[in-house]
Scaffold this active site. Structure first.
Site, PDB file in Angstrom:
ATOM      1  N   GLY A 278       0.783  -1.229   0.000  1.00 44.36           N
ATOM      2  CA  GLY A 278       0.000   0.000   0.000  1.00 44.36           C
ATOM      3  C   GLY A 278       0.810   1.271   0.000  1.00 44.36           C
ATOM      4  NE  ARG A 323      -0.975   2.326  -5.070  1.00 41.27           N
ATOM      5  CZ  ARG A 323      -2.264   2.477  -5.341  1.00 41.27           C
ATOM      6  NH1 ARG A 323      -2.643   3.250  -6.330  1.00 41.27           N
ATOM      7  NH2 ARG A 323      -3.176   1.855  -4.614  1.00 41.27           N
ATOM      8  NE  ARG A 360      -5.665   3.238  -9.415  1.00 39.64           N
ATOM      9  CZ  ARG A 360      -5.328   4.440  -8.988  1.00 39.64           C
ATOM     10  NH1 ARG A 360      -5.002   5.399  -9.859  1.00 39.64           N
ATOM     11  NH2 ARG A 360      -5.306   4.735  -7.711  1.00 39.64           N
ATOM     12  CE1 TYR A 364     -10.817   1.917  -5.878  1.00 38.95           C
ATOM     13  CE2 TYR A 364      -8.994   1.974  -7.419  1.00 38.95           C
ATOM     14  CZ  TYR A 364      -9.815   1.266  -6.565  1.00 38.95           C
ATOM     15  OH  TYR A 364      -9.637  -0.078  -6.410  1.00 38.95           O
ATOM     16  CB  CYS A 391     -21.619   4.634 -24.590  1.00 38.37           C
ATOM     17  SG  CYS A 391     -21.402   4.576 -26.369  1.00 38.37           S
ATOM     18  CD  GLU A 392     -21.265   4.193 -18.655  1.00 34.77           C
ATOM     19  OE1 GLU A 392     -21.656   5.056 -17.845  1.00 34.77           O
ATOM     20  OE2 GLU A 392     -21.856   3.125 -18.883  1.00 34.77           O
TER      21      GLU A 392
END
Length: 463
Positions: A278, A323, A360, A364, A391-392
């Protein structure tokens, strides 16, 4: 009720108003080394190069959108984590961030271990030659088949997440005549979000066994009672995109408290503690991540101090950066399709990808940077929203940023820090074809995950 989020999920304080953005940078052509991978630079012609290869040539050969992975940067970050923790600790790369056979080989060559959380990730790891004893298996709902595969392969650790899984794995291990090393994942009641941690209400999640409620202690009793299981230690994970170690300090204190309780009840000192991953990266110039050496020193000191206070021998420490290694090593290259100014608001810049290659931002409210990379420009900055072609209305790649006012269709732009979770979470929404991952190093480029084709989609659709 309003809601805001930081790059890894909900944030509980210091909430900025909707539409907040920073002032434009003084130089739109500059590339902040904190955000971009190590070999990214502008050439004499103003175009950006990655690993010594120009983005124009990369777009011509591999198409757009494409994930460009800086191999030297990946390897350097892997080595930095390995060296920071040294021989008295283990670094497990969190494969969920991004995994491919090439990445597994790089990890193996750089001396890192690997954690996986699905049969697919395990299959890739083994196919690429990662020694099974250097693999740890995670997951909150591992099936009998998954556990059988892992035990048969000889994975080094399985992280237990429930009472049912303890019984399931014990029966499998005993049936195969082996003693499987395991960790028990505990929920310590700490959630780390960037610079804050909140020790409330976070027992309410699907992962781990509650420390405060006694479930973790009961899990330890059950594991110690099964001859097919070898309890090696305790696992804890407190959150994502963490920039300091305050939450880790609280988590380590509580985990070490459990180790002391285990010693007192069972006469056993467990030899390992895994504090999870994290650790954060810089998605924008405003982010300020810590270096691996600083993190390693802080975590080791925390564990030593807490163990000394409890009268315990300090256990071997493990961490799981994913990450923090792969995130900064890649950028996503797009071609601009349309540029649509909205008077008094912003300009919408549509690219040939979107939420199918980076979910993301939609998922988020993640923040990203963006730059014009096919040329330089001296035009005035304009406030833009970089959006995809799906289409969003929520198909947003970069919510608020500045690009030159002379941006035009056909220009190439790139979004840095897309190595983690972008390809891993990519989809075929609108039957989009997932982009390739192109490794770039020393003036050469090669595909390590190829672009999907329409034939791939049709092959899966059996009618």
């Amino acid at each position: 009720m309003s809601r805001s989020a930081h790059p890894a999920g909900p944030r509980h304080g210091d909430v900025l108003p909707e539409g907040h953005y920073q002032a434009p940078p003084s130089d739109l052509n500059a590339l902040d080394p904190k955000v971009w991978s190590r070999t990214v630079a502008r050439g004499a012609d103003g175009a950006v190069t990655v690993g010594g290869v120009g983005v124009g040539a990369l777009a011509a050969e591999f198409g757009t959108p494409a994930y460009l992975m800086d191999e030297d940067d990946f390897r350097a970050r892997a080595r930095a984590w390995r060296d920071a923790f040294g021989g008295d600790a283990d670094v497990y790369y969190a494969g969920k961030a991004f995994l491919s056979k090439a990445v597994v080989r790089w990890l193996h060559e750089e001396g890192l271990n690997l954690d996986v959380c699905s049969p697919g990730e395990l299959a890739v790891a083994l196919a690429a030659g990662m020694p099974a004893e250097r693999i740890a298996l995670h997951g909150n709902n591992k099936s009998e088949q998954e556990l059988e595969q892992a035990v048969k392969a000889g994975v080094g650790h399985i992280v237990l997440d429930s009472y049912q899984e303890i019984e399931r794995l014990a029966a499998i291990a005993e049936g195969q005549g082996v003693r499987q090393p395991v960790l028990v994942r505990v929920t310590v009641g700490v959630e780390a979000h960037t610079h804050e941690f909140i020790a409330t209400a976070h027992e309410d999640q699907k992962f781990g066994l509650s420390l405060s409620g006694g479930a973790a202690a009961e899990a330890v009793r059950r594991v110690l009672g099964r001859p097919g299981l070898e309890l090696r230690g305790i696992h804890s994970h407190i959150g994502s995109q963490i920039f300091d170690t305050a939450g880790f300090e609280v988590a380590a204190r509580r985990v070490v408290g459990l180790l002391a309780d285990i010693r007192d009840e069972h006469g056993v000192e467990l030899p390992e503690i895994d504090l999870g991953g994290g650790l954060g990266i810089a998605y924008t110039s405003e982010d300020d991540p810590r270096e691996p050496a600083e993190i390693a020193a802080a975590l080791a000191a925390i564990v030593r101090r807490e163990c000394a206070a409890a009268g315990l021998t300090a256990p071997r420490l493990s961490v799981e950066p994913g990450r923090a290694i792969v995130g900064p090593t890649a950028c996503t290259l797009y071609e601009v399709g349309t540029v649509k100014p909205l008077e008094g608001l912003r300009t919408y810049v549509s690219v040939d990808g979107g939420m199918s290659d980076n979910i993301r931002t939609a998922l988020y409210d993640a923040d990203y940077s963006v730059a014009l990379v096919s040329r330089t420009s001296e035009a005035e900055p304009m406030l833009v929203r970089v959006v995809g072609k799906h289409c969003e209305s929520g198909d947003i790649v970069v919510r608020d940023a500045f690009l030159p006012a002379d941006l035009a269709p056909g220009d190439l732009i790139a979004v840095p820090a897309t190595g983690a979770y972008c390809r891993s979470m990519a989809s075929n929404y609108n039957h989009a074809l997932r982009p390739p991952v192109v490794a770039v190093k020393d003036g050469a480029a090669r595909v390590i995950v190829r672009r999907e084709t329409e034939e791939d989609l049709l092959r899966l659709d059996v009618g």
